[in-house]
Write an enzyme that holds these catalytic residues in place. Sequence first.
Site, PDB file in Angstrom:
ATOM      1  N   TYR A   1       0.875  -1.168   0.000  1.00 29.50           N
ATOM      2  CA  TYR A   1       0.000   0.000   0.000  1.00 29.50           C
ATOM      3  C   TYR A   1       0.913   1.218   0.000  1.00 29.50           C
ATOM      4  CZ  TYR A   1      -4.164  -2.788   0.979  1.00 29.50           C
ATOM      5  OH  TYR A   1      -5.200  -3.679   0.891  1.00 29.50           O
TER       6      TYR A   1
ATOM      7  N   HIS B   1      -4.027  -2.785  -8.115  1.00 30.06           N
ATOM      8  CA  HIS B   1      -5.232  -3.495  -7.675  1.00 30.06           C
ATOM      9  C   HIS B   1      -6.361  -2.535  -7.336  1.00 30.06           C
ATOM     10  CE1 HIS B   1      -7.820  -5.906  -4.984  1.00 30.06           C
ATOM     11  NE2 HIS B   1      -7.440  -6.890  -5.743  1.00 30.06           N
ATOM     12  N   HIS B   2      -6.095  -1.545  -6.510  1.00 31.54           N
ATOM     13  CA  HIS B   2      -7.083  -0.494  -6.269  1.00 31.54           C
ATOM     14  C   HIS B   2      -6.399   0.783  -5.784  1.00 31.54           C
ATOM     15  CE1 HIS B   2      -7.281  -2.186  -2.032  1.00 31.54           C
ATOM     16  NE2 HIS B   2      -7.286  -0.908  -1.752  1.00 31.54           N
TER      17      HIS B   2
ATOM     18  N   HIS C   1      -2.849   0.383  -3.977  1.00 32.81           N
ATOM     19  CA  HIS C   1      -2.582  -0.998  -3.577  1.00 32.81           C
ATOM     20  C   HIS C   1      -1.985  -1.736  -4.769  1.00 32.81           C
ATOM     21  CE1 HIS C   1      -4.380  -5.224  -2.539  1.00 32.81           C
ATOM     22  NE2 HIS C   1      -3.068  -5.183  -2.428  1.00 32.81           N
TER      23      HIS C   1
ATOM     24  N   HIS D   1     -17.345  -1.962   3.825  1.00 33.66           N
ATOM     25  CA  HIS D   1     -16.010  -2.079   4.422  1.00 33.66           C
ATOM     26  C   HIS D   1     -16.028  -2.960   5.672  1.00 33.66           C
ATOM     27  CE1 HIS D   1     -11.945  -0.951   5.592  1.00 33.66           C
ATOM     28  NE2 HIS D   1     -12.384  -0.697   6.807  1.00 33.66           N
TER      29      HIS D   1
ATOM     30  N   HIS E   1     -12.834  -5.552   7.952  1.00 30.41           N
ATOM     31  CA  HIS E   1     -11.436  -5.981   7.953  1.00 30.41           C
ATOM     32  C   HIS E   1     -11.352  -7.448   7.496  1.00 30.41           C
ATOM     33  CE1 HIS E   1      -9.810  -2.474  10.618  1.00 30.41           C
ATOM     34  NE2 HIS E   1     -10.133  -2.115   9.393  1.00 30.41           N
TER      35      HIS E   1
ATOM     36  N   MET F   1     -14.504  -4.322  11.667  1.00 27.02           N
ATOM     37  CA  MET F   1     -15.407  -3.207  11.374  1.00 27.02           C
ATOM     38  C   MET F   1     -16.602  -3.741  10.594  1.00 27.02           C
ATOM     39  SD  MET F   1     -12.925  -0.057  10.215  1.00 27.02           S
ATOM     40  CE  MET F   1     -11.852   0.758  11.407  1.00 27.02           C
TER      41      MET F   1
END
Length: 621
Positions: A234, A266-267, A337, A416, A418, A491
């Site tokens: 990242y 990737h993003h 990422h 979202h 984890h 989360m």
Amino acid sequence: MARWGGQAHAAMQVPGPSLREAASMYGTAVAVFLVILVAALQGSTPPESPFPYHIPLDPEGTLELSWNVSYVQEVVHFQLLVRELKAGILFGMSDRGELENADLAVLWTDGDSAYFGDAWSDQKGQIHLDSQQDYQLLRAQRTPEGLSLLFKRPFGTCDPKDYFIEDGTVHLVYGILEEPVRSLEAINASGLQTGLQRVQLLKPNISVPALPADLQTMEIRAPDILVPGQETTYWCYITELPEGFSRHHIVMYEPIVTTGNEALVHHMEVFQCAAEFESFPAFSGPCDSKMKPERLNYCRHVLAAWALGAKAFYYPEEAGLAFGGPGSSRFLRLEVHYHNPLMITGRRDSSGIRLYYTATLRRFDAGIMELGLVYTPVMAIPPQEPAFILTGYCTDKCTQLALPPSGIHIFASQLHTHLTGRKVVTVLARGGREREVVNRDDHYSPHFQEIRMLKKVVSVLPGDVLITSCTYNTEDRKLATVGGFGILEEMCVNYLHYYPQTQLELCKSAVDPGFLQKYFHLVNRFNSEEVCTCPQATVPEQFASVPWNSFNRQVLRALYGFAPISMHCNKSSAVRFQGEWNLQPLPEITSKLEEPAPHCPPGRGQSPVGPTVVSLGGGKG
């Protein structure tokens, strides 16, 4: 070994083994087959051409997938480009990206002839021909780039061996056959070079809004960095808006991916930093670096987010996302990422996101609202759980107080969790009845998060309830997983993108802490092991002491399903709206929506019953 050279193909159906000896005749009759091919494909070509969506499937870029979606026919048309074909290819879908228990389309050769068929793999990776052929080959042909396969597949087939293509993330899988095989059943996925790619296949069919005449662009890009030779990186980069940059509306954004790095990037996300800090230190490096300034943790307001397979993101014509001007930070953080499983070194990258913005402000400011669970350890998942559900509420009391009389309109959503998150869904309820799904991802992956435009705008009125549920898998964990900010904590969030912007920025809940302490007292009464209920014990420490037998698991699940909640009905300043928000009753829902189910396509008897012979010319080798 069959050569994969030659010109265009023709396909014929093989109903039984007796015709296999005749297959070689077709390699010498290409002209005849082309006539057959044209006739067979009339009415079968996809509704849009060229294919609007593209992704590289493998890190080397030798497999490239393009597709389009027909919602009228409920069919996906795939075009798979194989640049270096060996003895065949497996392509398909599975629940979490494994080649076991997968739904597959397979191209293979026995050394003499080539075949295409619908198949499935069992839990040991053994491949079996499907009795119901729902992947239908439309064309196979040589191109200057490689072998191009065009085939289609309905969303739902009602075949128990098939994957149901639905909204949300799809885990695409592939395997490469190195040598000819005597039959499809001789293939075992465990011995192949394999991989996966996550994508949203069913893109919303939304018309592109008109763009303003004074449109300007700004590129937020990585500064020609050297991509680390490790699997996951990242990368964080701080940049800033020009001095005196006035208030503008972002109306669109799109990715910029450095040519040649399509399989690495990737993003990407662009965040705006907190306005209370006058400046932020310059930084370009891994986001987990010890050299990263602490202040960068205050750059969390999402302006744009892109993930592999996504195209440009458009705001509705009547709304734009405000940035610049008084009360807005000039500092932005780009996060990229890189997924580099081949550990490629020496690759440079300048990927990023291009923002399209206008000084002619639109009628409404778009806003972002957080739904789900408060980041608190009182919400926890026991270890060894295959599918444990936690639910967060935005209650009628909060929406009644905070939303305008005409309500708000949700046009996009970003889910979202984890690492243990597996499913996320947000449902709108009105008058005690669930009315519609805002966003749902039954194959959610924490490694694939993007802002997704909704197929239809969802309107939320004062007094409505928004219910967000997350499903977790903790089978690989020995201790309870508690809520929190850490990557090993959990989360459950849905970032809603809506208009008009209101003061309500966060509408989330958590179980009442006092009722959780009653749970720990109950655990002590029924178990010999003591959970410390003294004031100095933290909630994570208490959860770590719970003996996770079936009783304690079931009671915790029941507690979360009936105990009162603490509501966070917060303004952007993190101050709650005025009112009593503790010990609030759970919203009463008397009617729930049905789970999504496949719509079985008509004309099932028209499907072929066996594999298709694929003739590419070139003869035997």
